[in-house]
Design an enzyme around this catalytic site. Structure first.
Site, PDB file in Angstrom:
ATOM      1  CE  LYS A  64      -2.268  -1.443   3.670  1.00 21.19           C
ATOM      2  NZ  LYS A  64      -1.635  -2.779   3.809  1.00 21.19           N
ATOM      3  CB  THR A  65       3.794   2.303   2.065  1.00 26.93           C
ATOM      4  OG1 THR A  65       3.100   1.965   3.256  1.00 26.93           O
ATOM      5  CG2 THR A  65       4.590   3.568   2.265  1.00 26.93           C
ATOM      6  CG  ASP A 109       0.017   3.160   6.820  1.00 27.32           C
ATOM      7  OD1 ASP A 109      -0.882   2.449   6.344  1.00 27.32           O
ATOM      8  OD2 ASP A 109       1.117   2.712   7.191  1.00 27.32           O
ATOM      9  CB  THR A 158      -5.660  -3.741   8.040  1.00 27.67           C
ATOM     10  OG1 THR A 158      -6.371  -3.044   9.052  1.00 27.67           O
ATOM     11  CG2 THR A 158      -4.174  -3.573   8.265  1.00 27.67           C
ATOM     12  NE  ARG A 217       6.726  -4.239   5.696  1.00 25.90           N
ATOM     13  CZ  ARG A 217       5.640  -3.497   5.832  1.00 25.90           C
ATOM     14  NH1 ARG A 217       4.618  -3.944   6.528  1.00 25.90           N
ATOM     15  NH2 ARG A 217       5.576  -2.316   5.275  1.00 25.90           N
TER      16      ARG A 217
HETATM   17  P1  ADP Z   1       2.146  -1.858   3.195  1.00 24.61           P
HETATM   18  O1  ADP Z   1       2.144  -0.370   3.094  1.00 24.61           O
HETATM   19  O2  ADP Z   1       0.960  -2.488   2.526  1.00 24.61           O
HETATM   20  O3  ADP Z   1       2.323  -2.362   4.603  1.00 24.61           O
HETATM   21  P2  ADP Z   1       4.654  -1.654   1.726  1.00 24.61           P
HETATM   22  O4  ADP Z   1       4.224  -0.871   0.550  1.00 24.61           O
HETATM   23  O5  ADP Z   1       5.397  -0.918   2.798  1.00 24.61           O
HETATM   24  O6  ADP Z   1       3.401  -2.436   2.370  1.00 24.61           O
HETATM   25  O7  ADP Z   1       5.542  -2.867   1.172  1.00 24.61           O
HETATM   26  C1  ADP Z   1       6.446  -3.572   1.998  1.00 24.61           C
HETATM   27  C2  ADP Z   1       7.680  -3.977   1.223  1.00 24.61           C
HETATM   28  O8  ADP Z   1       7.326  -4.952   0.249  1.00 24.61           O
HETATM   29  C3  ADP Z   1       8.351  -2.837   0.462  1.00 24.61           C
HETATM   30  O9  ADP Z   1       9.708  -2.811   0.791  1.00 24.61           O
HETATM   31  C4  ADP Z   1       8.240  -3.162  -1.000  1.00 24.61           C
HETATM   32  O10 ADP Z   1       9.505  -3.078  -1.596  1.00 24.61           O
HETATM   33  C5  ADP Z   1       7.803  -4.590  -1.051  1.00 24.61           C
HETATM   34  N1  ADP Z   1       6.690  -4.736  -1.995  1.00 24.61           N
HETATM   35  C6  ADP Z   1       5.370  -4.611  -1.716  1.00 24.61           C
HETATM   36  N2  ADP Z   1       4.626  -4.833  -2.807  1.00 24.61           N
HETATM   37  C7  ADP Z   1       5.486  -5.109  -3.809  1.00 24.61           C
HETATM   38  C8  ADP Z   1       5.317  -5.447  -5.191  1.00 24.61           C
HETATM   39  N3  ADP Z   1       4.099  -5.558  -5.736  1.00 24.61           N
HETATM   40  N4  ADP Z   1       6.413  -5.644  -5.932  1.00 24.61           N
HETATM   41  C9  ADP Z   1       7.637  -5.565  -5.382  1.00 24.61           C
HETATM   42  N5  ADP Z   1       7.870  -5.269  -4.087  1.00 24.61           N
HETATM   43  C10 ADP Z   1       6.809  -5.040  -3.294  1.00 24.61           C
END
Ligand code: ADP
Length: 334
Positions: A64-65, A109, A158, A217
């Site tokens: 998401k981030t 977030d 979430t 992650r």
């Molecule tokens: P969330 O915000 O949903 O908790 P993040 O965007 O922070 O998740 O992602 C966590 C990690 O996973 C990041 O370091 C990112 O590099 C990796 N990641 C997430 N989605 C992907 C994707 N579709 N392709 C490659 N790497 C991803």
């Protein structure tokens, strides 16, 4: 500490920043959301307008981030990051909103954790690009309206269901992120391994990917633990056996379940005879918050066919007994 937690530590944030894909083309998987999002952004660019507000939902660690950063990047706009828990007073939100520049992307977030007054201020800001700044107290208080330049909110939660309806309705686009297939996680860690200058066999990649709980992650995190293991053991290249030995140490089992996942399943099978049991009772039995069990452990267990949700509560599926090496109770009706 859980290795397979949803959230990232501060130190991890830095490593993650380096591994994040920077544009939609590099973002692995989530084909539907990616296509829809590409359309939303492309149309906004053609209109020469700011993109509509975007809501992203799904368990932690699914991207998401990363997507919010990509939205800003694709729109050529600056990005501001904040979160629901950081915005407890409407004044906190007013300060952020009033300093946004035209077209800026504001990533919020855990948007479902914002306080009620802040949430109400956000409704108005999202719809009319206006906030009322209240000055004074009691009968003498007056609201001074403040016009805002157009901006884009990217909210992350979430579960979209945690958001009050009026807030949900103000997003022009909602994308739900789902767990990744093992092959997609392999693509994620292949890319990361290349960036980290690591050497792994094909089997090692699939070993790590299949233990990553459907979550990029976690896949990246396990890859880094394997890297530590290879370094300490002086391995130039990592094969499946070495990867498995490295990961055994971190209590991630062959299905990617971690300690919390397993304790939820164990409680369900052994304390409640397979259920049905209410979510809150189950959460108390494992000493976790209800929201953690519901939004972190449960979605994965449901996807893996280990846990079922019924109107009367949570139940253990036959695969759960099997995975834990337990014998299911006799069915009294047979
Ligand atoms: P969330 O915000 O949903 O908790 P993040 O965007 O922070 O998740 O992602 C966590 C990690 O996973 C990041 O370091 C990112 O590099 C990796 N990641 C997430 N989605 C992907 C994707 N579709 N392709 C490659 N790497 C991803």
């Amino acid at each position: 500490d859980r290795l397979v937690t949803g959230g990232a530590s501060t130190e991890e944030r830095e490593v993650e920043a380096a591994l994040r894909p920077k544009n939609l083309a590099d973002f692995v998987g989530q084909h539907r959301v990616r296509k829809q999002l590409a359309l939303v952004l492309e149309a906004a660019k053609l209109r020469g307008a700011t993109a509509d507000h975007i809501l992203l939902s799904g368990p932690p660690g699914l991207g998401k981030t990363t997507l919010s950063m990509i939205v800003a990047e694709e729109m050529g706009a600056p990005l501001r990051i904040s979160s629901g828990p950081a915005i407890q007073h409407s004044g906190d939100l007013a300060a952020i909103l009033s300093s946004l520049t035209e077209g800026e992307v504001l990533f919020l977030d855990e948007i479902h954790r914002m306080s009620r007054p802040a949430e109400e201020m956000l409704y108005m800001a999202m719809e009319d690009f206006r906030v009322d700044i209240v000055v004074g107290k009691g009968a003498g208080a007056t609201a001074i309206p403040l016009e805002l330049p157009p901006f884009t909110i990217v909210g992350a939660t979430t579960r979209a269901g945690l958001l009050p309806g009026p807030l949900r309705d103000r997003f022009g686009f909602t994308g739900h992120l789902d767990f990744y297939a093992t092959e997609e996680l392999e693509m994620v860690i292949r890319r990361s391994a290349a960036m980290l200058d690591m050497n792994l066999t094909n089997e090692a990649f699939s070993e790590i990917a299949s233990r990553s709980r459907g979550t990029p992650r976690i896949a990246n995190r396990l890859l880094r633990r394997v890297r530590d293991w290879a370094l300490v053991n002086g391995l130039a290249s990592v094969d499946a056996g070495a990867a498995a030995s490295a990961l055994e140490m971190y209590e991630v089992d062959s299905r990617g379940l971690d300690r919390l996942d397993r304790s939820v399943l164990e409680a369900l099978c052994t304390k409640f005879n397979g259920g049905p049991v209410g979510l809150s009772t189950l959460a108390i039995a494992v000493g976790e918050e209800i929201e953690t069990v519901e939004t972190v452990a449960e979605p994965y267990l449901v996807r893996e066919g280990l846990l079922g949700r019924t109107p009367r509560g949570r139940i253990a599926m036959p695969a759960a007994w099997e995975h834990l090496g337990l014998k299911p109770p006799e069915d009294p009706s047979s």
